[in-house]
Design a protein around this motif. Structure first.
Motif, PDB file in Angstrom:
ATOM      1  N   HIS A 285       0.584  -1.173  -0.009  1.00 50.48           N
ATOM      2  CA  HIS A 285      -0.051   0.193   0.102  1.00 50.48           C
ATOM      3  C   HIS A 285       1.035   1.291  -0.093  1.00 50.48           C
ATOM      4  N   GLN A 286       1.996   1.089   0.571  1.00 49.98           N
ATOM      5  CA  GLN A 286       2.977   2.486   0.451  1.00 49.98           C
ATOM      6  C   GLN A 286       3.472   2.822  -0.685  1.00 49.98           C
ATOM      7  N   SER A 287       3.653   1.713  -1.476  1.00 50.69           N
ATOM      8  CA  SER A 287       4.325   1.619  -2.872  1.00 50.69           C
ATOM      9  C   SER A 287       3.165   2.210  -3.754  1.00 50.69           C
ATOM     10  N   LEU A 288       1.907   1.935  -3.483  1.00 47.30           N
ATOM     11  CA  LEU A 288       0.945   2.399  -4.290  1.00 47.30           C
ATOM     12  C   LEU A 288       0.589   3.967  -4.092  1.00 47.30           C
ATOM     13  N   LEU A 289       0.795   4.287  -2.830  1.00 45.15           N
ATOM     14  CA  LEU A 289       0.456   5.639  -2.563  1.00 45.15           C
ATOM     15  C   LEU A 289       1.636   6.532  -2.973  1.00 45.15           C
ATOM     16  N   ASP A 290       2.825   6.070  -3.101  1.00 42.58           N
ATOM     17  CA  ASP A 290       4.141   6.855  -3.488  1.00 42.58           C
ATOM     18  C   ASP A 290       4.268   6.702  -4.931  1.00 42.58           C
ATOM     19  N   HIS A 291       3.637   6.052  -5.482  1.00 40.55           N
ATOM     20  CA  HIS A 291       3.917   5.808  -7.197  1.00 40.55           C
ATOM     21  C   HIS A 291       3.592   7.173  -7.810  1.00 40.55           C
ATOM     22  N   PRO A 292       4.771   7.460  -8.515  1.00 39.79           N
ATOM     23  CA  PRO A 292       4.628   8.733  -9.454  1.00 39.79           C
ATOM     24  C   PRO A 292       3.439   9.014 -10.355  1.00 39.79           C
ATOM     25  N   ALA A 293       2.948   7.754 -10.904  1.00 41.04           N
ATOM     26  CA  ALA A 293       1.655   7.947 -11.831  1.00 41.04           C
ATOM     27  C   ALA A 293       0.488   7.587 -11.219  1.00 41.04           C
ATOM     28  N   ARG A 294       0.440   7.383  -9.870  1.00 41.64           N
ATOM     29  CA  ARG A 294      -0.692   7.028  -9.187  1.00 41.64           C
ATOM     30  C   ARG A 294      -1.994   7.662  -9.754  1.00 41.64           C
ATOM     31  N   ASP A 295      -2.082   9.080 -10.103  1.00 42.33           N
ATOM     32  CA  ASP A 295      -3.042   9.924 -10.178  1.00 42.33           C
ATOM     33  C   ASP A 295      -3.632   9.539 -11.683  1.00 42.33           C
ATOM     34  N   ALA A 296      -2.733   8.734 -12.500  1.00 41.47           N
ATOM     35  CA  ALA A 296      -3.109   8.585 -13.975  1.00 41.47           C
ATOM     36  C   ALA A 296      -4.270   7.290 -14.016  1.00 41.47           C
ATOM     37  N   HIS A 297      -4.297   6.524 -12.806  1.00 45.47           N
ATOM     38  CA  HIS A 297      -5.013   5.740 -13.005  1.00 45.47           C
ATOM     39  C   HIS A 297      -6.313   5.860 -11.902  1.00 45.47           C
ATOM     40  N   ASP A 298      -7.666   5.127 -12.469  1.00 42.36           N
ATOM     41  CA  ASP A 298      -8.797   5.387 -11.630  1.00 42.36           C
ATOM     42  C   ASP A 298      -8.779   4.397 -10.431  1.00 42.36           C
ATOM     43  N   LEU A 299      -8.507   4.779  -9.392  1.00 39.54           N
ATOM     44  CA  LEU A 299      -8.551   3.973  -8.077  1.00 39.54           C
ATOM     45  C   LEU A 299      -9.828   4.095  -7.101  1.00 39.54           C
ATOM     46  N   SER A 300     -10.992   4.715  -8.004  1.00 38.08           N
ATOM     47  CA  SER A 300     -12.134   5.012  -7.124  1.00 38.08           C
ATOM     48  C   SER A 300     -12.873   3.850  -6.701  1.00 38.08           C
ATOM     49  N   ALA A 301     -12.590   2.539  -7.190  1.00 33.87           N
ATOM     50  CA  ALA A 301     -13.555   1.594  -6.625  1.00 33.87           C
ATOM     51  C   ALA A 301     -13.029   0.810  -5.328  1.00 33.87           C
ATOM     52  N   LEU A 302     -11.829   1.092  -5.081  1.00 34.06           N
ATOM     53  CA  LEU A 302     -11.187   0.620  -3.960  1.00 34.06           C
ATOM     54  C   LEU A 302     -12.012   0.890  -2.696  1.00 34.06           C
ATOM     55  N   ARG A 303     -12.361  -0.082  -1.797  1.00 30.72           N
ATOM     56  CA  ARG A 303     -13.107   0.416  -0.770  1.00 30.72           C
ATOM     57  C   ARG A 303     -12.689  -0.443   0.291  1.00 30.72           C
ATOM     58  N   LEU A 304     -11.898  -1.268   0.421  1.00 33.64           N
ATOM     59  CA  LEU A 304     -11.380  -2.494   1.464  1.00 33.64           C
ATOM     60  C   LEU A 304     -10.107  -2.698   1.272  1.00 33.64           C
ATOM     61  N   VAL A 305      -8.948  -2.383   2.439  1.00 33.25           N
ATOM     62  CA  VAL A 305      -7.903  -2.748   2.501  1.00 33.25           C
ATOM     63  C   VAL A 305      -7.738  -3.692   3.982  1.00 33.25           C
ATOM     64  N   VAL A 306      -7.072  -4.724   3.895  1.00 37.90           N
ATOM     65  CA  VAL A 306      -6.569  -5.237   5.109  1.00 37.90           C
ATOM     66  C   VAL A 306      -5.243  -5.621   5.029  1.00 37.90           C
ATOM     67  N   THR A 307      -4.402  -5.353   6.243  1.00 39.89           N
ATOM     68  CA  THR A 307      -2.864  -5.264   6.283  1.00 39.89           C
ATOM     69  C   THR A 307      -2.788  -5.846   7.449  1.00 39.89           C
ATOM     70  N   GLY A 308      -1.536  -6.272   7.744  1.00 40.07           N
ATOM     71  CA  GLY A 308      -1.058  -6.823   9.072  1.00 40.07           C
ATOM     72  C   GLY A 308       0.519  -6.799   8.967  1.00 40.07           C
ATOM     73  N   ALA A 309       1.092  -6.399  10.209  1.00 43.45           N
ATOM     74  CA  ALA A 309       2.462  -6.548  10.356  1.00 43.45           C
ATOM     75  C   ALA A 309       2.665  -6.118  11.592  1.00 43.45           C
ATOM     76  N   ALA A 310       3.945  -6.317  12.107  1.00 45.70           N
ATOM     77  CA  ALA A 310       4.386  -5.713  13.484  1.00 45.70           C
ATOM     78  C   ALA A 310       4.077  -4.139  13.350  1.00 45.70           C
ATOM     79  N   VAL A 311       4.542  -3.515  12.303  1.00 47.55           N
ATOM     80  CA  VAL A 311       4.612  -1.987  12.063  1.00 47.55           C
ATOM     81  C   VAL A 311       3.653  -1.618  10.926  1.00 47.55           C
ATOM     82  N   VAL A 312       2.779  -0.779  11.371  1.00 45.64           N
ATOM     83  CA  VAL A 312       1.718  -0.324  10.470  1.00 45.64           C
ATOM     84  C   VAL A 312       1.681   1.108  10.568  1.00 45.64           C
ATOM     85  N   PRO A 313       2.582   1.891  10.056  1.00 43.99           N
ATOM     86  CA  PRO A 313       2.481   3.373  10.369  1.00 43.99           C
ATOM     87  C   PRO A 313       1.192   4.138  10.272  1.00 43.99           C
TER      88      PRO A 313
END
Length: 535
Positions: A285-313
Motif C-alpha cells: 500500500h505504501q508503494s501504491l501511494l508513493d507511485h508517481p503515476a498513481r493519479d493517472a489511474h482510476d482507483l475510485s472503486a477501492l473500498r477495503l484494505v486489510v493489512t498486517g504486520a508488526a509495524v503499520v504506520p
C-alpha cells in the motif's frame, strides 16, 4: 452464510458457491473469465483426474506455482478428491521444495513451468535426482506423479491438459461420493512455516477450521458479493489462499490473481478491473501511494484494505483514507499454526487503534500474554502471546515433539511473538521473542523501535536488529530505506531518534539500503541482516 458451511468442507463450499453465484465472475485472468458455475465444473474435473491417478483420501498433494487460475483449480480439485493440500513457497529453491515434499510424503505435485526465468521442474530434478524411488524423481520415493501446469512437460512428467483428460472416465457420481465422504474434522491443508528460524514445520488445519475462520474473516472485513478482489498475497500463504480464494468463494467475490507483485501492474489491474478489495502487507500500500503515476489511474472503486504486520504506520492508514478515500482499512494478526487468523480490528475502530494494534481476538478464540514463567500478565505488560480456540492447529504433521513444545496441555498455542494487550483487549505485537535484544539490562523490542523510526518523514522502510557492544552487551542497528529524493544521513536519523525515544532504544548505527530482504509472506528476513551486520 449457511450454518452447515461453517462446519462443512471445502468441496461443499465450492459446490455451494457454484449454485449460489452461478453466472457471476469467479476468476479473471487476463482475457480468461470464469464464472462460478464454470469454476465448479473445472474443480470437479480436476478432482476426477486426481481420483483417476490413485489419489486417496488423506494423501498429500502439493502445488508449487504462482497465483493463477490453474493453481486454484488444481488445489481445490485435489482437496475435493479428499487430499490434503500442501502449498509450496514459490521462492523456494529446488532443495527447499524437495524437503517439504519429502517431509509431507506428497504423492502428487502440480508445478508451474518456467516462472520468473526459473525452471521449477529443472531445479527440482537437480535436487531430487538421487535416491531409491521409482517415480519421476528418484530422491522422492513417495511422489508418484508430477503434473506441469503448462502445455509442455518432460517425458516422465505429465502436462496439465493430459492430466485433466485422464479423469474423463471417472463418473461424476464417484467424484461427488468422494467429496461427500470427507469429514469436516479431516485435514484440508498443511501449511509449512516460512522457515526463517529453522526447518519448516507443517501446521495441520482442518476443513471446519478453515471455513469457520474465513467466515469470521469475511464478516469482520465486510467482504461482500460483487466485490472484485486483487489477490497479490501468494496462494501458498493463508493470506492469499484462505483470506483470498476461500473468502471469495464464501461471499461471491471475483478473484483477480496477480502472480508477481509489481506496483505498475497493481495500478493497472485496479483501474481495468474496478478492484474494490486489496489486502496485502503495508509495503504494497505504501508503494501504491508513493507511485508517481498513481493519479493517472482510476482507483475510485477501492473500498477495503486489510493489512498486517508488526509495524503499520499511522500515516499509512490516514493516507489510505484521505488520499484514496478507502472506507475500510483494517489490521490483523495471525500465524499458520492458528489457521492464519488470531486477532482483527473491527470496522469503525479509530485510525490510532488500527495503526498501533492488530485488533482483538476473533470470536471463538482467546488471547493472553504471559511471562517466561507462564504467569498471565496484566494489560500493558509485554510477554509471549498465547492463543486458544477453534483456530489452533491440531499439531505439526508427524512431529509430536514440536507439537508438544508449541501447544500446552490445556490447549494454548505458544506463538513465539512478544505482544502487549490494552485494556480493551487490542493486541500490539512488539516482536518475535528471538528478535528481542538487551541494552544495558533493558529489553529492546525492534518492532517498537521500527514503528517509531517509521514516523520520520524521510524513512520509507526500516528494520532494526541487535548487534554486540562491548559496553552495553547489545545495541540497535537500523537498516533504512529512504524515501525517494531524501538526503537523510545516519547522524540525522540518530539525532532525531534521541529526541523521540528512550536512549536505550536509539540505534547506535544506521545502514541505508535500497530495499529490505523479505520472505514471500512479506516478513523481513532478519537473519540476512544479522549476517550482513557481522561482515
Amino acid at each position: 452464510m449457511r450454518g452447515d458451511l461453517e462446519w462443512g468442507t471445502v468441496p461443499m463450499l465450492v459446490r455451494d458457491a457454484a449454485r449460489r453465484f452461478g453466472a457471476r465472475e469467479a476468476v479473471v485472468e487476463g482475457r480468461t473469465r470464469v464464472t462460478y458455475r464454470d469454476l465448479g465444473d473445472r474443480v470437479e474435473r480436476a478432482a476426477a483426474a486426481c481420483i483417476a491417478h490413485g489419489v486417496r483420501a488423506g494423501d498429500r498433494v502439493a502445488v508449487w506455482a504462482p497465483n493463477t487460475l490453474d493453481w486454484i483449480v488444481s488445489a481445490l480439485g485435489a482437496v475435493s478428491a479428499g487430499a490434503v493440500l500442501v502449498p509450496l513457497n514459490t521462492r523456494f529453491k529446488g532443495a527447499e521444495a524437495a524437503y517439504v515434499l519429502a517431509r509431507s510424503r506428497a504423492r502428487l505435485l502440480f508445478v508451474t513451468g518456467t516462472f520468473l526465468g526459473t525452471s521449477y521442474v529443472a531445479s527440482l530434478r537437480r535436487a531430487a535426482q538421487d535416491g531409491d524411488g521409482t517415480g519421476p524423481l528418484p530422491g522422492l520415493p513417495d511422489l508418484d506423479e508430477v503434473v506441469v501446469l503448462a502445455d509442455d512437460a518432460p517425458a516422465d512428467f505429465r502436462t496439465w491438459k493430459d492430466f485433466l483428460a485422464s479423469g474423463d472416465t471417472v463418473p461424476a457420481e464417484r467424484v461427488r461420493e468422494r467429496a461427500d465422504a470427507i469429514d469436516p474434522s479431516a485435514p484440508s491443508d498443511i501449511i509449512y512455516t516460512s522457515g526463517t528460524t529453522g526447518r519448516p514445520k507443517g501446521a495441520v488445519i482442518t476443513h471446519a477450521q478453515t471455513l469457520r475462520g474465513y467466515a469470521v474473516w469475511s464478516e469482520l472485513a465486510g467482504l461482500r458479493e460483487g466485490d472484485r478482489y486483487l489477490i497479490v498475497n501468494p496462494f501458498f500463504h493463508t493470506f492469499g489462499y484462505k483470506a483470498g480464494v476461500i473468502a471469495c468463494l464464501m461471499r461471491g467475490a471475483t478473484m483477480v490473481p496477480q502472480p508477481v507483485f509489481n506496483v505498475d501492474t497493481v495500478l493497472a489491474n485496479i483501474a481495468a478491473e474496478r478492484i474494490s478489495v486489496l489486502p496485502g502487507p503495508p509495503t504494497l500500500h505504501q508503494s501504491l501511494l508513493d507511485h508517481p503515476a498513481r493519479d493517472a489511474h482510476d482507483l475510485s472503486a477501492l473500498r477495503l484494505v486489510v493489512t498486517g504486520a508488526a509495524v503499520v504506520p499511522l500515516r499509512l492508514v490516514e493516507r489510505l483514507r484521505a488520499e484514496l478515500h478507502i472506507g475500510t482499512v483494517l489490521t490483523a494478526y495471525g500465524l499458520s499454526e492458528a489457521s492464519g487468523i488470531v486477532t482483527m480490528c473491527r470496522r469503525g475502530d479509530p485510525a490510532e487503534v488500527i495503526a498501533s494494534t492488530s485488533g482483538r481476538a476473533i470470536p471463538g478464540s482467546e488471547v493472553r500474554v504471559v511471562a517466561s514463567s507462564g504467569t498471565v500478565l496484566p494489560p500493558g505488560e509485554p510477554g509471549e502471546v498465547l492463543v486458544r480456540g477453534f483456530n489452533v492447529m491440531g499439531g505439526y504433521f508427524e512431529d509430536p515433539d514440536a507439537t508438544a513444545r508449541a501447544i500446552t496441555p490445556d490447549g494454548w498455542l505458544r506463538t513465539g511473538d512478544v505482544g502487549v494487550l490494552d485494556e480493551d483487549g487490542n493486541l500490539r505485537i512488539t516482536d518475535r521473542i528471538k528478535d528481542m535484544f538487551i541494552v544495558g539490562g533493558f529489553n529492546a523490542y525492534p518492532a517498537e523501535i521500527e514503528q517509531l523510526l517509521g514516523l520520520h518523514p524521510d524513512v520509507a522502510d526500516v528494520a532494526v536488529i541487535g548487534v554486540p557492544d562491548g559496553r552495553l552487551g547489545e545495541v540497535g542497528m537500523a537498516y533504512v530505506v529512504r524515501r525517494p529524493a531524501a538526503t537523510l544521513t545516519a547522524d540525522d536519523l540518530i539525532a532525531w531518534a534521541r529526541r523521540e525515544m528512550a536512549n536505550y532504544k536509539v540505534p547506535r548505527s544506521v545502514r541505508f539500503v535500497p530495499e529490505l530482504p523479505r520472505n514471500a509472506s512479506g516478513k523481513v528476513v532478519k537473519g540476512e541482516l544479522r549476517g550482513a551486520a557481522a561482515t
